[in-house]
Every structure is written in C-alpha cells, then in structure tokens.
Design an enzyme around this catalytic site. Structure first.
Site, PDB file in Angstrom:
ATOM      1  N   HIS A   1       0.978  -1.065   0.081  1.00 50.73           N
ATOM      2  CA  HIS A   1      -0.086  -0.084  -0.007  1.00 50.73           C
ATOM      3  C   HIS A   1       0.868   1.257  -0.022  1.00 50.73           C
ATOM      4  O   HIS A   1       1.741   1.183   0.573  1.00 50.73           O
ATOM      5  CB  HIS A   1      -0.733  -0.176   1.279  1.00 50.73           C
ATOM      6  CG  HIS A   1      -2.017   0.776   1.010  1.00 50.73           C
ATOM      7  ND1 HIS A   1      -2.222   2.078   0.755  1.00 50.73           N
ATOM      8  CD2 HIS A   1      -3.307   0.473   1.220  1.00 50.73           C
ATOM      9  CE1 HIS A   1      -3.394   2.591   0.809  1.00 50.73           C
ATOM     10  NE2 HIS A   1      -4.238   1.480   1.024  1.00 50.73           N
TER      11      HIS A   1
ATOM     12  N   GLY B   1       0.329  -4.923   1.773  1.00 47.51           N
ATOM     13  CA  GLY B   1      -1.024  -5.122   0.712  1.00 47.51           C
ATOM     14  C   GLY B   1      -0.438  -5.948  -0.453  1.00 47.51           C
ATOM     15  O   GLY B   1      -1.327  -6.502  -0.964  1.00 47.51           O
TER      16      GLY B   1
ATOM     17  N   TYR C   1      -5.592  -4.764  10.798  1.00 47.18           N
ATOM     18  CA  TYR C   1      -5.923  -5.229   9.329  1.00 47.18           C
ATOM     19  C   TYR C   1      -7.268  -5.829   9.282  1.00 47.18           C
ATOM     20  O   TYR C   1      -8.029  -6.115  10.383  1.00 47.18           O
ATOM     21  CB  TYR C   1      -4.957  -6.439   9.125  1.00 47.18           C
ATOM     22  CG  TYR C   1      -4.403  -6.660   7.639  1.00 47.18           C
ATOM     23  CD1 TYR C   1      -3.856  -5.750   6.827  1.00 47.18           C
ATOM     24  CD2 TYR C   1      -4.990  -7.654   6.792  1.00 47.18           C
ATOM     25  CE1 TYR C   1      -3.385  -5.630   5.759  1.00 47.18           C
ATOM     26  CE2 TYR C   1      -4.683  -7.583   5.417  1.00 47.18           C
ATOM     27  CZ  TYR C   1      -3.935  -6.714   5.055  1.00 47.18           C
ATOM     28  OH  TYR C   1      -3.627  -6.599   3.380  1.00 47.18           O
TER      29      TYR C   1
HETATM   30  O1  YZS Z   1      12.166   8.828  -0.203  1.00 40.50           O
HETATM   31  P1  YZS Z   1      11.692   8.699  -1.331  1.00 40.50           P
HETATM   32  O2  YZS Z   1      10.728   9.758  -1.783  1.00 40.50           O
HETATM   33  O3  YZS Z   1      12.680   8.370  -2.590  1.00 40.50           O
HETATM   34  O4  YZS Z   1      10.765   7.344  -1.121  1.00 40.50           O
HETATM   35  C1  YZS Z   1      11.221   6.201  -1.076  1.00 40.50           C
HETATM   36  C2  YZS Z   1      10.147   5.561  -0.162  1.00 40.50           C
HETATM   37  O5  YZS Z   1       9.458   6.444   0.838  1.00 40.50           O
HETATM   38  C3  YZS Z   1       9.214   5.031  -0.960  1.00 40.50           C
HETATM   39  N1  YZS Z   1       8.409   3.996  -0.428  1.00 40.50           N
HETATM   40  C4  YZS Z   1       7.038   3.866  -0.467  1.00 40.50           C
HETATM   41  N2  YZS Z   1       6.246   4.974  -0.455  1.00 40.50           N
HETATM   42  C5  YZS Z   1       4.880   5.106  -0.156  1.00 40.50           C
HETATM   43  N3  YZS Z   1       4.361   3.634   0.145  1.00 40.50           N
HETATM   44  C6  YZS Z   1       5.475   2.424   0.349  1.00 40.50           C
HETATM   45  N4  YZS Z   1       4.936   1.358   0.719  1.00 40.50           N
HETATM   46  C7  YZS Z   1       6.767   2.570   0.154  1.00 40.50           C
HETATM   47  N5  YZS Z   1       7.723   1.858   0.185  1.00 40.50           N
HETATM   48  C8  YZS Z   1       8.836   2.673  -0.041  1.00 40.50           C
HETATM   49  O6  YZS Z   1      10.078   4.394  -1.957  1.00 40.50           O
HETATM   50  C9  YZS Z   1      11.416   5.247  -2.030  1.00 40.50           C
HETATM   51  C10 YZS Z   1      12.364   4.313  -2.100  1.00 40.50           C
HETATM   52  O7  YZS Z   1      12.308   3.548  -0.839  1.00 40.50           O
HETATM   53  P2  YZS Z   1      13.281   3.296   0.007  1.00 40.50           P
HETATM   54  O8  YZS Z   1      13.168   2.680   1.378  1.00 40.50           O
HETATM   55  O9  YZS Z   1      14.772   4.121  -0.211  1.00 40.50           O
HETATM   56  O10 YZS Z   1      13.809   1.931  -0.597  1.00 40.50           O
HETATM   57  P3  YZS Z   1      14.785   0.479  -0.205  1.00 40.50           P
HETATM   58  O11 YZS Z   1      15.994   1.115   0.567  1.00 40.50           O
HETATM   59  O12 YZS Z   1      15.374  -0.005  -1.617  1.00 40.50           O
HETATM   60  O13 YZS Z   1      13.935  -0.408   0.866  1.00 40.50           O
HETATM   61  C11 YZS Z   1      12.831  -0.692   0.270  1.00 40.50           C
HETATM   62  C12 YZS Z   1      11.806  -1.395   1.057  1.00 40.50           C
HETATM   63  C13 YZS Z   1      10.690  -1.940   0.303  1.00 40.50           C
HETATM   64  C14 YZS Z   1      12.282  -2.480   1.861  1.00 40.50           C
HETATM   65  C15 YZS Z   1      11.310  -0.247   1.916  1.00 40.50           C
HETATM   66  O14 YZS Z   1      11.069   0.847   1.270  1.00 40.50           O
HETATM   67  C16 YZS Z   1      10.221  -0.172   2.905  1.00 40.50           C
HETATM   68  O15 YZS Z   1      10.349  -0.851   4.044  1.00 40.50           O
HETATM   69  N6  YZS Z   1       8.942   0.142   2.414  1.00 40.50           N
HETATM   70  C17 YZS Z   1       7.847  -0.114   3.190  1.00 40.50           C
HETATM   71  C18 YZS Z   1       7.370  -1.571   3.096  1.00 40.50           C
HETATM   72  C19 YZS Z   1       6.242  -1.918   3.988  1.00 40.50           C
HETATM   73  O16 YZS Z   1       6.241  -1.882   4.897  1.00 40.50           O
HETATM   74  N7  YZS Z   1       4.969  -2.062   3.109  1.00 40.50           N
HETATM   75  C20 YZS Z   1       3.653  -2.161   3.626  1.00 40.50           C
HETATM   76  C21 YZS Z   1       2.592  -0.869   3.612  1.00 40.50           C
HETATM   77  N8  YZS Z   1       1.661  -1.406   4.214  1.00 40.50           N
HETATM   78  C22 YZS Z   1       0.436  -2.024   3.537  1.00 40.50           C
HETATM   79  O17 YZS Z   1       0.812  -2.333   2.518  1.00 40.50           O
HETATM   80  C23 YZS Z   1      -0.474  -2.307   4.321  1.00 40.50           C
HETATM   81  C24 YZS Z   1      -1.608  -1.237   4.702  1.00 40.50           C
HETATM   82  S1  YZS Z   1      -0.079  -3.066   6.130  1.00 40.50           S
HETATM   83  O18 YZS Z   1       0.737  -2.197   6.693  1.00 40.50           O
HETATM   84  O19 YZS Z   1      -1.485  -3.503   6.564  1.00 40.50           O
HETATM   85  O20 YZS Z   1       0.692  -4.228   5.456  1.00 40.50           O
END
Ligand code: YZS
Length: 259
Positions: A64, A108, A138
């Site tokens: 998401h 998501g 969730y």
């Molecule tokens: O700083 P900039 O502008 O370059 O942006 C960064 C991140 O902020 C952005 N980004 C996201 N933006 C919005 N939503 C996201 N989910 C998201 N994930 C990343 O992308 C740019 C690059 O991110 P980095 O962190 O610098 O990339 P990297 O070091 O390669 O790490 C990749 C991951 C995927 C490990 C990291 O970005 C991360 O932990 N992202 C969040 C993953 C996550 O927890 N996703 C779940 C979101 N929640 C849901 O889907 C549900 C609602 S729930 O929470 O219920 O599961």
C-alpha cells in the site's frame, strides 16, 4: 507517465508494475491503471493474466502507498480503498491471474499475491506483511484471504513478526505454487499461461469462481462481524496507528506504547 506497462499476446495479458522509484507501491493512480487494464483484458477475452514487475529488482512491490493511508482516526482499509478494489478485481476476473514474483513483497502486495490464482516465484522472492509495524488493524477480508491460502500458524507468524519469509519457507507453507530458478521464471510462467489458455475458458472460469467462493465460505454472524469491526476501530483511533504512520513518514522506527 504510466506507472505500469501492459501487453497482450495470444490472449495472454501482462500487467507489469513500472514505478520502481517508489518501489512499485500500490498507489491509487497505479491501481487505477491496473483496473483499467483488467477491464480491457476482460473485454478482449484474455485467457490468463500475468502480474509482474517490469524489471527484476530487489523489491516486487512495497505494498500500500503509505503516503495515501489516513494518518489517524479513520479506517485505513475500508471497502472502497483502492487496494481493496484491486483485490476484488483479481478475484472476479473471469480467467486466472498468475503472480510472477522476483524480489520482496510487502504488506498489501502480499494480500494481492495471495488473491492471485497462482503464484510462481524465483529464489529471491520473500514476503512480509507489516501492519504490526504501522500499528494498523488489518481487515477481516484480508485475514480471510491469507487463511484460505496458508496454515493459521504461518499467518500468525507473518502478522505478528512482520518479518520477511524466504522463498523456501513460503513454498513449504503453500503460499506459492512453485519456486523456479530466476533464469527460468519468465519462461515457466508464460508456459503455464499458454497451457491455461489452451484449455476450456468456460470450465476454468466457473472453477475459479466456485473455488474462490468455497475457500471463503466462513460463517460469521452479524454481531461477530460488528465485534471485530469494533476491535479494529479501537486500534485506528488509538496511539499505535498514529505513531506507526508518523514514524514511516519521518523515516524512523516507531515507538509503540508499552502500557
Ligand atoms: O524517499 P523517497 O521519496 O525516494 O521514497 C522512498 C520511500 O519512501 C518510497 N516507498 C514508499 N512510499 C509509499 N509507500 C510505500 N509502501 C513505500 N515503500 C517505499 O520509495 C522510495 C524508495 O524507498 P527506500 O526505502 O529508499 O528503498 P529501499 O532502501 O530499496 O527499501 C525498500 C523497502 C521496500 C524495504 C522499503 O522501502 C520499505 O520498507 N518500505 C515499506 C514496506 C512496507 O512496510 N510496506 C507495507 C505498507 N503497508 C501496507 O501495504 C498495508 C496497509 S499493511 O501495513 O497493513 O501491511
């Protein structure tokens, strides 16, 4: 600029996430494009859809778009949330949707993968479901999708730890149909799609609908549903959800209350 790429060959459709700058986060705009691609493919009689990332990167999708989640006091995953619309579109698409996964799948996006009919991945694929990092309650339909695919203890491990489960673990648990070496992933996925496309579309379509209905047929009374919803409401009005979202936006670890 388009956030996905779409192609269609021999009635096999491909939808590829193409916004790696944002780690293919499932924003409303990206989802709109995917929904529109599904609609066109349905009109064209597409016989199988492959959902993938446009290039082999470390991340398949970050889930998401957290920037689009409400910051507090609102249900973060209501029925009309774009992600929920996408999950329903995958489930109701009349032909199989195959997830082709290279890299990590978050939040998501895991729900999206478990709603796909078939999942093939390579040795790099890994899955984390992360509401416990955001303090997010969730939704029941999401839990049900995981439960229809995985044993209860694995679902609990995913939701309680928010850790990545490796390709080997998810294959053992049954989340994924097959792990294929990276070099063969694409050919294996398209070969499976061609096989499906050569079979009876009418038979497959009714099988998909029936299997989805049977696998989700859990009787729950209205009062049980309202009870669950009340529990969720306490969390999204509570301090953890507020802190979890703020921490993500400020790029720091959340500090959840211990009392
Ligand atoms: O700083 P900039 O502008 O370059 O942006 C960064 C991140 O902020 C952005 N980004 C996201 N933006 C919005 N939503 C996201 N989910 C998201 N994930 C990343 O992308 C740019 C690059 O991110 P980095 O962190 O610098 O990339 P990297 O070091 O390669 O790490 C990749 C991951 C995927 C490990 C990291 O970005 C991360 O932990 N992202 C969040 C993953 C996550 O927890 N996703 C779940 C979101 N929640 C849901 O889907 C549900 C609602 S729930 O929470 O219920 O599961």
């Amino acid at each position: 600029m388009s956030l996905i790429t779409v192609s269609n060959e021999d009635r096999i459709g491909t939808i590829a996430f193409n916004n790696y700058q944002k780690r293919n986060a499932l924003s409303a705009n990206l989802i709109d494009e995917v929904l529109s691609a599904f609609k066109t493919m349905q009109q064209n009689g597409t016989r199988a859809v492959i959902l993938r990332a446009a290039s082999y990167e470390k991340v398949w999708s970050a889930g998401h778009d957290v920037d689009e989640l409400p910051q507090a006091d609102t249900d973060p995953l209501p029925y009309d949330d774009p992600l929920e619309k996408l999950l329903r579109a995958v489930r109701s698409f009349p032909a199989p949707v195959i997830a082709m996964v290279h890299g990590s799948v978050w939040g998501g996006a895991c729900d999206l993968v478990v709603n796909c009919d078939l999942v093939l991945g390579d040795e790099t694929c890994a899955f984390a479901i992360t509401p416990a990092k955001l303090g997010l309650p969730y939704n029941a339909s999401g839990f049900q999708s995981f439960l229809s695919r995985l044993p209860l203890n694995i679902v609990k491990e995913l939701f309680f730890t928010a850790n990545l489960l490796t390709a080997e673990r998810v294959e053992q648990a049954g989340l994924i149909n097959e792990i294929v070496p990276q070099a063969e992933l694409e050919s294996r996925v398209y070969e499976m799609a061609r096989t499906i496309a050569s079979r009876s579309a009418a038979s497959i379509s009714v099988a998909k609908t029936t299997l989805n209905m049977l696998s989700q047929a859990t009787p729950l009374s209205a009062s049980q549903f309202e009870y669950i919803h009340g529990l969720r409401r306490k969390v999204y009005y509570g301090p953890d959800y507020h802190e979890g979202i703020q921490a993500f936006l400020e790029k720091r670890a959340p500090e959840f209350r211990v009392d």
